[in-house]
Design a protein around this motif. Sequence first.
Motif, PDB file in Angstrom:
ATOM      1  N   ARG A 134       1.017  -1.161   0.024  1.00  0.00           N
ATOM      2  CA  ARG A 134       0.079   0.160   0.073  1.00  0.00           C
ATOM      3  C   ARG A 134       0.927   1.222  -0.047  1.00  0.00           C
ATOM      4  O   ARG A 134       1.685   1.343   0.592  1.00  0.00           O
ATOM      5  CB  ARG A 134      -0.925   0.160   1.193  1.00  0.00           C
ATOM      6  CG  ARG A 134      -1.638   1.213   1.236  1.00  0.00           C
ATOM      7  CD  ARG A 134      -2.880   1.422   2.108  1.00  0.00           C
ATOM      8  NE  ARG A 134      -3.887   0.776   1.421  1.00  0.00           N
ATOM      9  CZ  ARG A 134      -5.220   0.882   1.736  1.00  0.00           C
ATOM     10  NH1 ARG A 134      -5.500   1.326   2.894  1.00  0.00           N
ATOM     11  NH2 ARG A 134      -6.303   0.185   1.129  1.00  0.00           N
ATOM     12  N   VAL A 142       1.705  -5.374   3.014  1.00  0.00           N
ATOM     13  CA  VAL A 142       0.590  -5.812   3.597  1.00  0.00           C
ATOM     14  C   VAL A 142       0.737  -7.427   3.678  1.00  0.00           C
ATOM     15  O   VAL A 142       1.327  -7.772   2.527  1.00  0.00           O
ATOM     16  CB  VAL A 142      -0.361  -5.353   2.822  1.00  0.00           C
ATOM     17  CG1 VAL A 142      -1.953  -5.793   3.822  1.00  0.00           C
ATOM     18  CG2 VAL A 142      -0.688  -3.703   2.941  1.00  0.00           C
ATOM     19  N   ASP A 153      -3.118   0.366  -3.888  1.00  0.00           N
ATOM     20  CA  ASP A 153      -2.722  -0.873  -3.613  1.00  0.00           C
ATOM     21  C   ASP A 153      -2.104  -1.564  -4.702  1.00  0.00           C
ATOM     22  O   ASP A 153      -2.707  -1.873  -5.956  1.00  0.00           O
ATOM     23  CB  ASP A 153      -3.747  -1.707  -3.134  1.00  0.00           C
ATOM     24  CG  ASP A 153      -4.532  -1.018  -1.822  1.00  0.00           C
ATOM     25  OD1 ASP A 153      -3.575  -0.715  -1.032  1.00  0.00           O
ATOM     26  OD2 ASP A 153      -5.785  -1.071  -1.518  1.00  0.00           O
TER      27      ASP A 153
END
Lengths: 79, 79
Positions: free
Chosen positions: B4, B79, B43
Motif C-alpha cells: 500500500r 501488507v 494498492d
Amino acid sequence: MKARVTVTLKNGVLDPQGKAIVGALGSLGFDGVASVRQGKIFDVEIDTKDRAVAEANVKAMCEKLLANTVIEDYAVELV
Amino acid sequence: MKARVTVTLKNGVLDPQGKAIVGALGSLGFDGVASVRQGKIFDVEIDTKDRAVAEANVKAMCEKLLANTVIEDYAVELV
C-alpha cells in the motif's frame, strides 16, 4: 483532533485508473505488476476533543460527501 | 505480494481541493472542520515473494510515477 479517512473502491468495481497505471508502469520498465487499485485519503482536522463525537461526525461526512457509498468503502481512523 | 502506497502533499504545500472540501462540508452543515488535506493511496499487487525486492520496486515506482516528489511525500507499506 485529527481523523484519517481512507476511501477505496469496493471489490468487483472496475478501476480503469488502476489499469492505466499498470500500463504506464509496464512502459517504464516495471514488470511483474499484477494490479494497481487507486483510492483516496482525507486528513480531517476537527475542533472537538470528544472521540465519539469526532468519529460520528466524520462518518457522516463520508456518507454525505467524501465517499460515493454505491461504489466505494470508507474507513475512519482517529489519529 | 501487496504493497500500500500512501501519497500526501508535503507540509506547507497549499491544498485547494482540501479547502473546497471544507467549504462543501460547511454548506452541508458540518461546522468545526478546521482543515482537510486530500491524498492518494495505491494498492499494488506484485508478482514476487521477496519483501526487499518488492519494497525497492515500489519505491522506484513512486519516484518515477506514483508521486510527484517535488510537492508530495510517499510511504510504502507491505501488507
